[in-house]
Design an enzyme around this catalytic site. Sequence first.
Site, short mmCIF file in Angstrom:
data_model
loop_
_atom_site.label_atom_id
_atom_site.label_comp_id
_atom_site.label_asym_id
_atom_site.label_seq_id
_atom_site.Cartn_x
_atom_site.Cartn_y
_atom_site.Cartn_z
N THR A 181 0.86 -1.17 0.03
CA THR A 181 0.00 0.10 0.18
C THR A 181 0.81 1.41 -0.09
OG1 THR A 181 -1.52 1.18 1.54
CG2 THR A 181 -0.20 -0.24 2.51
N ASP A 182 0.24 2.31 -0.55
CA ASP A 182 1.10 3.56 -0.52
C ASP A 182 1.24 4.36 0.88
OD1 ASP A 182 -1.81 4.23 0.11
OD2 ASP A 182 -1.70 5.82 -1.55
N GLU A 183 0.18 3.66 1.80
CA GLU A 183 0.35 3.99 3.46
C GLU A 183 1.80 3.95 3.96
OE1 GLU A 183 -2.96 3.63 5.66
OE2 GLU A 183 -4.39 3.70 4.20
N TYR A 228 -1.67 -0.01 11.21
CA TYR A 228 -1.69 -1.04 9.94
C TYR A 228 -0.59 -0.66 8.97
CZ TYR A 228 -3.22 -1.32 5.23
OH TYR A 228 -3.35 -1.69 3.76
N LYS A 258 2.31 -3.33 7.56
CA LYS A 258 2.49 -3.55 5.90
C LYS A 258 4.08 -3.12 5.59
CE LYS A 258 0.18 -4.33 3.22
NZ LYS A 258 -0.50 -5.72 2.76
P1 NAD Z 1 -9.93 -7.07 2.98
O1 NAD Z 1 -9.60 -6.75 4.38
O2 NAD Z 1 -11.22 -6.85 2.16
O3 NAD Z 1 -9.56 -8.66 2.62
C1 NAD Z 1 -8.54 -9.27 3.14
C2 NAD Z 1 -8.92 -10.55 3.32
O4 NAD Z 1 -7.62 -11.38 3.95
C3 NAD Z 1 -10.03 -11.15 3.70
O5 NAD Z 1 -10.58 -12.17 2.83
C4 NAD Z 1 -9.67 -11.98 4.80
O6 NAD Z 1 -10.39 -13.03 5.45
C5 NAD Z 1 -8.16 -12.48 4.49
N1 NAD Z 1 -7.22 -12.76 5.67
C6 NAD Z 1 -7.08 -11.96 6.79
N2 NAD Z 1 -6.15 -12.42 7.43
C7 NAD Z 1 -5.58 -13.66 7.06
C8 NAD Z 1 -4.91 -14.57 7.40
N3 NAD Z 1 -4.15 -14.73 8.46
N4 NAD Z 1 -4.77 -15.75 6.53
C9 NAD Z 1 -5.49 -15.87 5.40
N5 NAD Z 1 -6.48 -14.92 4.97
C10 NAD Z 1 -6.47 -13.85 5.86
O7 NAD Z 1 -8.55 -6.43 2.23
P2 NAD Z 1 -8.49 -5.60 0.64
O8 NAD Z 1 -8.88 -4.11 0.71
O9 NAD Z 1 -9.08 -6.41 -0.26
O10 NAD Z 1 -6.97 -5.66 0.81
C11 NAD Z 1 -6.19 -6.53 0.06
C12 NAD Z 1 -4.53 -6.11 0.19
O11 NAD Z 1 -4.60 -5.25 -0.64
C13 NAD Z 1 -4.24 -5.88 1.59
O12 NAD Z 1 -2.85 -6.50 1.70
C14 NAD Z 1 -4.04 -4.43 1.95
O13 NAD Z 1 -3.08 -4.14 2.39
C15 NAD Z 1 -3.78 -4.19 0.37
N6 NAD Z 1 -4.25 -2.67 -0.11
C16 NAD Z 1 -5.55 -2.47 -0.04
C17 NAD Z 1 -5.90 -1.14 -0.49
C18 NAD Z 1 -7.42 -0.73 -0.40
O14 NAD Z 1 -7.50 0.44 -0.60
N7 NAD Z 1 -8.39 -1.60 0.09
C19 NAD Z 1 -5.15 -0.21 -0.99
C20 NAD Z 1 -3.66 -0.74 -1.07
C21 NAD Z 1 -3.29 -1.95 -0.99
O1 TDX Z 2 -16.10 6.53 8.55
C1 TDX Z 2 -15.09 7.17 7.86
N1 TDX Z 2 -15.03 8.39 7.79
C2 TDX Z 2 -14.00 9.14 7.31
O2 TDX Z 2 -13.78 10.47 6.92
C3 TDX Z 2 -14.02 6.35 7.49
C4 TDX Z 2 -14.12 4.92 7.32
C5 TDX Z 2 -12.98 6.88 6.76
N2 TDX Z 2 -12.89 8.42 6.78
C6 TDX Z 2 -11.84 8.99 6.10
C7 TDX Z 2 -10.33 8.61 6.52
C8 TDX Z 2 -9.45 8.69 5.38
O3 TDX Z 2 -9.00 9.79 5.28
O4 TDX Z 2 -11.74 8.75 4.65
C9 TDX Z 2 -10.55 8.29 4.12
C10 TDX Z 2 -10.23 6.95 3.71
O5 TDX Z 2 -10.49 6.16 4.74
P1 TDX Z 2 -10.44 4.44 4.80
O6 TDX Z 2 -11.48 4.23 3.72
O7 TDX Z 2 -10.63 3.81 6.15
O8 TDX Z 2 -9.24 4.25 3.97
P2 TDX Z 2 -7.63 4.66 4.44
O9 TDX Z 2 -7.37 4.96 5.73
O10 TDX Z 2 -7.16 5.88 3.57
O11 TDX Z 2 -6.75 3.42 3.95
C11 TDX Z 2 -7.23 2.58 2.70
O12 TDX Z 2 -6.18 2.93 1.91
C12 TDX Z 2 -5.03 2.03 1.74
C13 TDX Z 2 -7.42 1.20 3.16
O13 TDX Z 2 -8.02 0.76 4.05
C14 TDX Z 2 -6.10 0.32 3.19
O14 TDX Z 2 -6.07 -1.07 3.36
C15 TDX Z 2 -5.06 0.62 2.12
O15 TDX Z 2 -3.94 0.32 2.33
#
Ligand code: NAD
Ligand code: TDX
Length: 338
Positions: free
Chosen positions: A123-125, A149, A153
């Site tokens: 992730t970019d975070e 988090y 990562k």
């Molecule tokens: P998510 O939380 O929707 O899904 C995570 C999945 O991993 C779930 O199906 C969960 O059951 C499984 N999991 C959790 N712990 C586990 C374990 N110990 N063993 C096996 N499976 C397990 O997450 P997402 O949003 O789909 O993100 C997927 C990946 O992409 C993550 O690595 C996250 O850091 C990365 N990512 C997410 C975003 C975003 O915006 N959502 C952005 C950049 C990177």
């Molecule tokens: O209820 C809310 N109100 C609000 O203002 C929530 C849930 C979020 N926010 C704000 C926080 C952030 O500035 O919105 C922005 C986005 O929040 P999230 O959806 O929680 O995402 P973020 O914290 O940016 O992280 C996401 O992007 C990077 C994903 O959850 C991560 O898994 C990924 O790595």
Amino acid sequence: MKRILVTGGAGFIGSNYIRHVLAAVADVSVVNFDALTYAGNLENLAGVDTDPRYQFVRGDIADKAALEALGPVDEIVHFAAESHVDRSIEDAGAFLRTNVTGTQTLLDFARRRSLGRFVHVSTDEVYGTLGPEDPAFSEETCIAPNSPYAASKAASDLLVRAAHHTHGMPVLTTRCSNNYGPFQFPEKLIPLMIANAMEGKALPVYGDGMNVRDWIHVEDHCRAVDLVRQKGRIGEVYNVGGRSERANITVVERILELTGRGRELIRYVKDRPGHDRRYAINDAKIRSELGFTTLHSFEAGLAATVQWYMTERAWWERVRSGAYRGYYERMYGARLGE
Ligand code: NAD
Ligand code: TDX
């Protein structure tokens, strides 16, 4: 035919990736290895789960024996993680276990089997936060994670890097910005706001609502991950972004318009502790080296996503009610005698 081990394939991005790769690449099959935490939902794979090239195995990436029990696989695409920042602020324990220990356990498994490419989805975070005028994160930007988090990562990224330098493992890392699209768990900003707006509930905006995220449609992210799997240079990191920086309040206001609701639903609430101000991605490397481009504009992608949550209301209502958690038992439990 290559057999890809997809970890976390029952989550938001992993399930979209499995749909993408099975549709786009003829000569691959997939093993979806997922622990089914609260974020794992096999209903995300409805329709794909009948494909003969798809197999589901319930298991934890931190469980060496569960990994060892897997049949032959050739490559790994590693999505499994605890992914929600607010949960990591409440309790970081599961984040360390899955994101750090789990990633190392998976690396060890891949090394014992001398597997091919290992794509680590990060992730970019991990880069921390930007001011309004700062240049976007490049792959050379120092790692400076701010939430538990992001720190977990970043730790996993460093373990992946070390596996390459120490053991010569064929790893690749992607660092993507904020995803949105179908099947996203309604705890993240966009699906939470859509679902609340549809139900006429309050929309909780943290702080002043001016935090900026760079949004990318999940299908574009999945295409990027598979491009890196197929063509990326071993040992490299690739940033992935949507070139769509938006302030949170702008996104929330647009969701209100698209759902036909008014601004009176907006509630400014206490800020997230340590809330990163701005993320922005310099994605020149993946574009110039691998020819990556995004296909979805944020405006069209958000409108389509709101439409998806309207059409698939039953999906997120079952998530919110907890009913989705029975799916595994119904589909697999009886067959497996669990
Ligand atoms: P998510 O939380 O929707 O899904 C995570 C999945 O991993 C779930 O199906 C969960 O059951 C499984 N999991 C959790 N712990 C586990 C374990 N110990 N063993 C096996 N499976 C397990 O997450 P997402 O949003 O789909 O993100 C997927 C990946 O992409 C993550 O690595 C996250 O850091 C990365 N990512 C997410 C975003 C975003 O915006 N959502 C952005 C950049 C990177
Ligand atoms: O209820 C809310 N109100 C609000 O203002 C929530 C849930 C979020 N926010 C704000 C926080 C952030 O500035 O919105 C922005 C986005 O929040 P999230 O959806 O929680 O995402 P973020 O914290 O940016 O992280 C996401 O992007 C990077 C994903 O959850 C991560 O898994 C990924 O790595």
